[in-house]
Design a protein around this motif. Structure first.
Motif, PDB file in Angstrom:
ATOM      1  N   UNK A 125      30.263  47.969  44.950  1.00 37.96           N
ATOM      2  CA  UNK A 125      30.515  46.526  44.082  1.00 37.96           C
ATOM      3  C   UNK A 125      28.591  46.016  43.542  1.00 37.96           C
ATOM      4  N   UNK A 126      27.739  46.108  42.488  1.00 35.76           N
ATOM      5  CA  UNK A 126      26.936  45.557  42.458  1.00 35.76           C
ATOM      6  C   UNK A 126      26.710  43.963  43.226  1.00 35.76           C
ATOM      7  N   UNK A 127      25.943  43.562  43.428  1.00 36.64           N
ATOM      8  CA  UNK A 127      25.488  42.316  44.365  1.00 36.64           C
ATOM      9  C   UNK A 127      25.616  41.031  43.555  1.00 36.64           C
ATOM     10  N   UNK A 128      26.441  41.685  42.047  1.00 38.15           N
ATOM     11  CA  UNK A 128      26.275  40.280  41.034  1.00 38.15           C
ATOM     12  C   UNK A 128      27.781  40.573  40.637  1.00 38.15           C
ATOM     13  N   UNK A 129      28.379  41.714  41.759  1.00 37.13           N
ATOM     14  CA  UNK A 129      30.144  40.927  40.769  1.00 37.13           C
ATOM     15  C   UNK A 129      30.662  41.078  41.943  1.00 37.13           C
ATOM     16  N   UNK A 130      31.415  40.315  41.014  1.00 38.84           N
ATOM     17  CA  UNK A 130      32.733  38.829  41.560  1.00 38.84           C
ATOM     18  C   UNK A 130      34.314  39.598  41.538  1.00 38.84           C
ATOM     19  N   UNK A 131      34.613  39.848  42.235  1.00 42.14           N
ATOM     20  CA  UNK A 131      36.346  39.601  42.039  1.00 42.14           C
ATOM     21  C   UNK A 131      36.852  38.438  42.116  1.00 42.14           C
ATOM     22  N   UNK A 132      37.541  37.891  41.203  1.00 50.82           N
ATOM     23  CA  UNK A 132      38.011  36.445  41.660  1.00 50.82           C
ATOM     24  C   UNK A 132      39.234  36.560  41.342  1.00 50.82           C
ATOM     25  N   UNK A 133      39.965  35.701  42.450  1.00 57.68           N
ATOM     26  CA  UNK A 133      41.581  35.794  42.090  1.00 57.68           C
ATOM     27  C   UNK A 133      41.959  34.761  41.147  1.00 57.68           C
ATOM     28  N   UNK A 134      42.801  35.142  40.070  1.00 59.51           N
ATOM     29  CA  UNK A 134      44.086  34.684  39.153  1.00 59.51           C
ATOM     30  C   UNK A 134      44.944  33.374  39.849  1.00 59.51           C
ATOM     31  N   UNK A 135      44.305  31.559  39.402  1.00 57.07           N
ATOM     32  CA  UNK A 135      45.277  31.230  40.755  1.00 57.07           C
ATOM     33  C   UNK A 135      46.981  31.771  40.257  1.00 57.07           C
ATOM     34  N   UNK A 136      46.990  31.450  41.801  1.00 55.19           N
ATOM     35  CA  UNK A 136      48.316  31.481  41.951  1.00 55.19           C
ATOM     36  C   UNK A 136      49.192  30.496  42.802  1.00 55.19           C
ATOM     37  N   UNK A 168      41.602  26.229  43.389  1.00 55.15           N
ATOM     38  CA  UNK A 168      42.498  25.829  41.789  1.00 55.15           C
ATOM     39  C   UNK A 168      43.878  26.258  42.118  1.00 55.15           C
ATOM     40  N   UNK A 169      44.316  26.717  43.488  1.00 56.15           N
ATOM     41  CA  UNK A 169      45.439  27.447  44.071  1.00 56.15           C
ATOM     42  C   UNK A 169      46.842  26.534  43.148  1.00 56.15           C
ATOM     43  N   UNK A 170      47.584  26.636  43.437  1.00 58.86           N
ATOM     44  CA  UNK A 170      48.782  25.759  42.312  1.00 58.86           C
ATOM     45  C   UNK A 170      49.777  25.929  43.531  1.00 58.86           C
ATOM     46  N   UNK A 171      50.317  26.501  44.106  1.00 62.60           N
ATOM     47  CA  UNK A 171      51.267  25.808  45.292  1.00 62.60           C
ATOM     48  C   UNK A 171      50.871  25.521  47.056  1.00 62.60           C
ATOM     49  N   UNK A 172      51.643  25.227  47.782  1.00 68.56           N
ATOM     50  CA  UNK A 172      51.111  23.878  48.944  1.00 68.56           C
ATOM     51  C   UNK A 172      51.567  24.749  49.804  1.00 68.56           C
ATOM     52  N   UNK A 173      52.540  25.563  50.081  1.00 66.23           N
ATOM     53  CA  UNK A 173      52.221  25.942  51.330  1.00 66.23           C
ATOM     54  C   UNK A 173      51.982  27.709  51.304  1.00 66.23           C
ATOM     55  N   UNK A 174      52.429  28.147  53.037  1.00 56.08           N
ATOM     56  CA  UNK A 174      51.874  29.212  53.740  1.00 56.08           C
ATOM     57  C   UNK A 174      50.388  29.814  53.632  1.00 56.08           C
TER      58      UNK A 174
END
Length: 370
Positions: free
Chosen positions: A98-109, A138-144
């Motif tokens: 990955x380029x130093x300016x590349x970001x992989x971000x989790x889609x909120x779940x 931004x997580x949509x859950x409260x458990x785990x």
């Protein structure tokens, strides 16, 4: 503040200490990972990196397009949104660059468990560069508590280098085992070099059943949200054995739990030349954790003592460390003095603990041996 032993002397002490199966110099900060010269660019498979589009399938398609001999998947600068419920699953002999300016971000779940990158049951894998960001804000859950950035299980010859991981619902990195065809397979020869793991909920990094794991030149900081909240937790528990682990020249800072935490079913753990500063718990805590060497570390301003073997911990060597101004939840972080327990504590059930040549907040204990 000068440490009483150099790392060279510390290394000699490490090799001399009697433990079940220390293998001399098995670690390598730059291991050789085998893959072919083939290469693909994720943009050629539909990845946009625009911070909006779901790029999971495109990146996986690039991985799958490599020949059987593997190769390199290039991720240019950009902001790639990842469905961590599907994940990116790497194959053997693959380098994800990955380029130093590349970001992989989790889609909120709302899931209690997810993975951005899976390194499962493979060999010769390298992930280098870039940023991997979770969804904790931004997580949509409260458990785990099991949302992972990189998950390495039942894999051999894995190298994670120069990656920034942050904001995960669980751990930045997990290294452990998995049952494959009813056989319990531990990860073996995993190197983590130059990684920064910060602001994750559960741990910066967890180590489950595995062996020959080398963590070096990395930072684990500001873990907070759900216990244990450690920088690194070595926690095989009843899942299997963890042995031959070396943590060297890392920084553990500002974690809401301990800098390093260890539990049962471990052996041959070397903690050498690290800095533990400003953690709310102990610098290093072992709970029924046998065969641990704590050598040449600098621990200061931790909320509890610098080092504490407890429970049935045994066969520890604690030497060449600077342990000063700890127990800040009870004492001044700038004032000399206090009892030995300010910096070094022993649980009642511990035994075979060797201590010498450390520097403490109260200089009168600098000659303490055990």
């Amino acid at each position: 503040m000068k440490k009483p032993l150099t790392l060279a002397v510390a290394a000699l002490a490490l090799s001399a200490f009697a433990a079940p199966s220390f293998a001399a110099d098995w670690w390598n900060p730059l291991p050789h990972i085998v893959f072919s010269k083939a290469g693909v660019n994720v943009h050629n498979y539909g990845a946009l990196g625009d911070g909006v589009h779901d790029d999971t399938a495109a990146i996986q398609a690039a991985v799958d397009a490599l020949p059987a001999t593997g190769g390199t998947v290039y991720v240019p600068a950009g902001h790639y949104m990842i469905n961590a419920l599907k994940s990116i699953q790497l194959r053997s002999h693959t380098r994800l660059k990955m380029d130093p300016a590349a970001t992989l971000e989790v889609i909120p779940n709302s899931a209690s468990r997810y993975w951005v990158i899976k390194v499962w049951g493979v060999t010769d894998v390298k992930v280098v560069g870039g940023n991997i960001v979770g969804d904790r804000t931004k997580h949509k859950g409260t458990t785990g508590e099991w949302g992972y950035g990189i998950n390495v299980v039942a894999s051999t010859n894995v190298f994670l280098k120069n990656i920034n991981l942050s904001n995960f619902w669980g751990d930045g990195i997990w290294i452990g085992a998995k049952d494959i065809n009813k056989v319990h397979v531990r990860s073996d020869y995993v190197t983590v070099n130059g990684v920064v793991s910060s602001n994750n909920r559960r741990q910066g990094l967890s180590i489950g059943p595995s062996q020959h794991v080398y963590i070096v030149n990395s930072t684990f900081q500001n873990t907070n949200g759900t216990a244990p909240e450690a920088g690194i937790d070595i926690e095989p528990m009843t899942e299997g054995q963890t042995n031959t682990i070396r943590l060297e020249k890392n920084t553990f800072a500002g974690n809401n739990g301990n800098g390093i935490e260890m539990h049962a079913n471990i052996s041959d753990i070397a903690i050498v030349g690290n800095t533990m500063k400003g953690n709310r718990g102990f610098g290093v805590l072992g709970v029924s954790a046998p065969y641990v060497n704590v050598i040449g570390n600098y621990m200061t301003e931790n909320g509890l003592a610098g080092v504490r073997p407890s429970g049935g911990s045994h066969d520890w060597l604690i030497t060449g460390n600077t342990l000063k101004y700890n127990s800040t939840r009870y004492m001044s972080a700038t004032k000399d003095g206090g009892s030995l327990s300010r910096d070094l504590q022993f649980g009642q059930k511990t035994y075979a603990i060797t201590v010498h040549d450390n520097v403490y907040s109260n200089a009168k204990y600098n000659t303490f041996t055990k």
